[in-house]
Design an enzyme around this catalytic site. Structure first.
Site, short mmCIF file in Angstrom:
data_model
loop_
_atom_site.label_atom_id
_atom_site.label_comp_id
_atom_site.label_asym_id
_atom_site.label_seq_id
_atom_site.Cartn_x
_atom_site.Cartn_y
_atom_site.Cartn_z
N SER A 101 37.13 35.17 22.61
CA SER A 101 36.51 35.33 21.34
C SER A 101 37.36 35.21 20.12
CB SER A 101 35.03 36.00 20.77
OG SER A 101 33.87 36.22 22.06
N GLU A 108 32.84 50.04 23.03
CA GLU A 108 32.42 49.29 22.95
C GLU A 108 30.60 49.42 23.22
OE1 GLU A 108 32.77 44.17 24.58
OE2 GLU A 108 33.76 45.43 25.64
N SER A 142 39.58 39.18 30.60
CA SER A 142 39.34 37.87 31.86
C SER A 142 39.90 38.01 31.68
CB SER A 142 37.51 37.63 31.51
OG SER A 142 36.71 38.32 31.22
N GLN A 152 40.89 38.89 22.04
CA GLN A 152 40.64 39.59 23.55
C GLN A 152 40.86 39.10 24.96
OE1 GLN A 152 36.64 41.54 26.03
NE2 GLN A 152 37.72 43.68 25.01
N GLY A 153 41.53 39.34 25.49
CA GLY A 153 42.54 38.65 26.43
C GLY A 153 42.65 39.13 27.68
#
Lengths: 353, 381
Positions: free
Chosen positions: B156, B239, B124, B121-122
């Site tokens: 992550s 989520e 933040s 996941q990109g």
């Protein structure tokens, strides 16, 4: 699985909310406080009877016994509403006595209980009968024996007296014969088994595992927890309404995170407690009931404290509704199952699993 | 208010239990935390086994109740956690399933389900954390490509990922929520640099990802250009929905183990400790019921999308988890300072629990969400 209340359950709850809004709104609440201070009886007997007419007290009795034939899930929804409205009176004990003490189911009598420690009893002068003890023969007719006289109660709408007998002693005032009218109950003939009128709670008082409370004590704790949840939801609403209305520094105080976050935490505690209460009502499990009481007491007491804080100086006044919620929440936290008792019961369960 | 499961749901549970018993017996040994290729292979192998048995798409293509049963049973059985497949199964996959074109779903979903492709996941950035809409990674259109430059953080599984679900700014002049797009970026594209970030727990769970003129085909955009914020919100509600079901089951088991350990060591005689554990028992029991409550709500809502009730759950759960491991430290006493002793796993989990009130929306942001979206308090301040 569908844990959400059904349409019928929602309608039942909405119905009582309507009745209470009409019969015991904020003005009536204030009037009740003023009357109590002037020494008048706290409980409005007419309203008590009207509650009986709606089936509030007879909800859990089988239909052939003149009851409504519903269970604890419906009962907790109704008690939540009563807690929200701060309705005075020994609601829980009278509910438990329905089918056992004549007139309780119809709202014709007030039944209190030895549900507090330290020799205190609620509604000493107004109650017509008292539930007490934890073993069989726990129901007694007649007024609670108040020897040392009344005690000045911190909650203006819950009079207290010092009981002559301490809870748990063998001697119970009144006779089992007065309980025998419970021929309509689910356990005919077992005149002495208090609070077992409802099929869900059938079984002799005091039965179950070691340290497990008698069924009627478990139901008392659960219904008291439901009252606490109603209070917690109400104080959350009161705090949110005030925070949205009251302006300082040119904007509503609810726009400040310091205030906003207090309100959010109030809701989180109330929602978690509500879920725990509903779950315990569905499963009837004593451990879940202990969890529900513990969380509901916390939600109500801390909710009222935070609500008071959000109200600032107004929260410290007699006029605001907040202190009534806090005082009642303190009182209910001492009834049936205290935090220490609940935590010990929960801890004991941990080592059994 | 009904907590009993239907016959079909119980049949599903029974089938799953049977299958788990057999499948777990065939599981290879768990790789060490630092062995990234080994971890990827292990997680991918488990996902493939789920796929072959017909359980792969439960995260987004089953009823919320089935998903609850699946997560409950896999945790009870001690099955592997979703691991490196987390983003694919719980963020990117559901987003593509909901918002992608038929071609995009065909391209990306089957490899996620079979455990063949790993996603990261990109979202933040160093200057866009809680205020995610402040993100500045730029994507400039050049023919059939976007040229992407910027940096991402807290990513992550970046070391082993094949794809990155990337939020980029495609219109710097638009109001900030309306100039963002959602891209699927191949991690092997030229210009992508991954630098592992060591957490306070000592492991390298996250990475920083630097993007230097990375070319991403326009056909890799999911949703319309500049509509990425809305597309992303779909992902985030997943989520915060059922993502923690397995963990609540695990926490309840840990609590019972703590009580047994305290009995053995004699610390159980301390009423303050007993009561502390008793209170946590109430807390986690209620959190489990709150999960069932939220699932029942999602079941009634169209599309089964979790509601804001997930924020209420996440707030309480993240704090309860930290309290659980603080209580574990009280049970352990000075042994809570030893990483490789008998309490080692609790000590490690105590450290990792510190991220729970920060990751996936800090507690402060969750309180804003609860106060503004549920309670209707004014924004600002």
């Amino acid at each position: 699985m569908d844990f959400q209340p059904t349409e019928e359950q929602r309608a039942l709850r909405a119905g009582l909310r309507e009745v209470l809004a009409a019969r015991f709104g904020q003005d009536a609440l204030r009037a009740a406080v003023a009357a109590a201070e002037a020494g008048a009886p706290v409980v409005d007997r007419r309203l008590w009877r009207e509650l009986g007419d709606t089936g509030f007290f007879a909800l859990g009795l089988p239909e052939e016994a003149g009851g409504v034939g519903l269970g604890l899930p419906e009962a907790v929804l109704l008690f939540e509403e009563a807690g929200r409205a701060l309705l005075p009176g020994p609601l829980v004990a009278t509910w438990l006595a329905a089918g056992t003490v004549p007139g309780a189911a119809e709202g014709r009598v007030l039944v209190t209980a030895y549900d507090l420690g330290d020799g205190l009893v609620t509604y000493p002068a107004e109650a017509d009968a008292v539930l007490g003890g934890s073993g069989p023969a726990a129901v007694a007719a007649g007024r609670p024996a108040v020897a040392a006289g009344p005690a000045a109660s911190v909650d203006p709408l819950t009079p207290l007296g010092r009981a002559a007998r301490s809870e748990g002693t063998a001697e119970a005032p009144g006779t089992a014969g007065s309980v025998g009218t419970a021929g309509t109950a689910g356990t005919p003939g077992s005149a002495g088994s208090a609070g077992t009128a409802r099929p869900a709670a059938a079984g002799p008082g005091g039965a179950g595992g070691p340290g497990e409370p008698a069924p009627y004590r478990r139901e008392g704790a659960l219904l008291t927890a439901a009252l606490q949840v109603g209070s917690a939801l109400r104080t959350t609403e009161l705090a949110v309404a005030y925070a949205g209305r009251r302006e300082q520094f040119g904007r509503p105080i609810g726009a400040f995170q310091a205030v906003k976050h207090l309100c959010a935490q109030m809701l989180v505690r109330a929602e978690l407690a509500r879920t725990a209460v509903y779950a315990a009502a569905v499963t009837g499990d004593p451990v879940e009931t202990a969890a529900a009481k513990l969380l509901a007491d916390e939600a109500a007491v801390r909710g009222a404290r935070d609500c008071l804080q959000v109200h600032g100086g107004m929260g410290f006044t007699w006029e605001a509704e907040v202190h009534l919620h806090l005082k009642r929440a303190w009182l209910r936290a001492e009834q049936w199952l205290t935090a220490a008792e609940a935590e010990e019961a929960l801890a004991a369960d941990l080592t059994e699993s | 208010m009904d907590l009993t499961y239907t016959e079909e749901e119980e049949a599903f549970r029974a089938r799953l239990r049977d299958w788990l018993a057999g499948a777990l017996a065939k599981l290879p040994p768990k790789p060490s935390p630092g062995d990234w290729p080994g971890r990827r292979a292990y997680d991918a192998g488990w996902q493939r086994a789920l796929y072959d048995a017909g359980y792969a798409d439960l995260h987004w293509d089953a009823s919320p109740t089935q998903r609850l049963i699946f997560l409950e049973e896999t945790e009870r059985a001690g099955a592997p956690y979703v691991g490196a497949n987390f983003v694919g199964l719980l963020h990117a996959g559901p987003t593509i399933a909901a918002e992608g074109t038929p071609e995009q779903r065909e391209r990306w979903l089957p490899p996620i389900l079979r455990g063949e492709e790993i996603w990261c996941q990109g979202f933040s950035e160093p200057d866009a954390g809680s205020d995610l809409a402040a993100l500045r990674t730029r994507a400039v259109r050049d023919g059939d490509d976007y040229v992407v430059t910027g940096s991402k953080i807290w990513t992550s599984h970046a070391e082993v990922a094949d794809w990155c679900e990337l939020l980029v700014r495609t219109d710097p002049r638009a109001p900030r929520h309306r100039g963002i797009s959602w891209l699927a970026m191949p991690m092997d594209a030229p210009g992508v640099t991954v630098r592992p970030l060591r957490t306070l727990a000592g492991s390298a769970e996250f990475a920083e990802v630097f993007l230097d003129e990375v070319r991403v085909p326009v056909r890799n955009r999911v949703g319309d250009e500049n509509d990425g914020w809305r597309v992303t919100m779909v992902t985030l509600s997943f989520e915060r929905g059922t993502a923690f079901v397995g963990e609540v089951v695990a926490c309840r088991r840990v609590l019972a183990e703590l009580a047994r350990a305290a009995r053995r060591s004699g610390r159980w005689d301390d009423p303050a400790l007993r009561r502390r554990l008793g209170r946590l028992h109430a807390e986690f029991g209620a959190l489990w019921r709150l999960t069932q409550w939220n699932v029942s709500e999602a079941q009634r809502s169209p599309g089964g999308v979790p509601g804001v009730g997930g924020s209420v759950f996440k707030l309480r759960y993240s704090h309860a988890r930290q309290e659980l491991y603080d209580a574990a430290a009280e049970v352990l006493g000075a042994r809570a300072l030893v990483l490789d002793g008998e309490g080692g796993p609790w000590v490690a989990d105590r450290l990792s629990s510190l991220s729970y009130t920060i990751a996936a929306g800090t507690s402060q942001i969750q309180r804003n969400i609860v106060a503004e979206r549920i309670l209707g308090l004014p924004k600002g301040g």
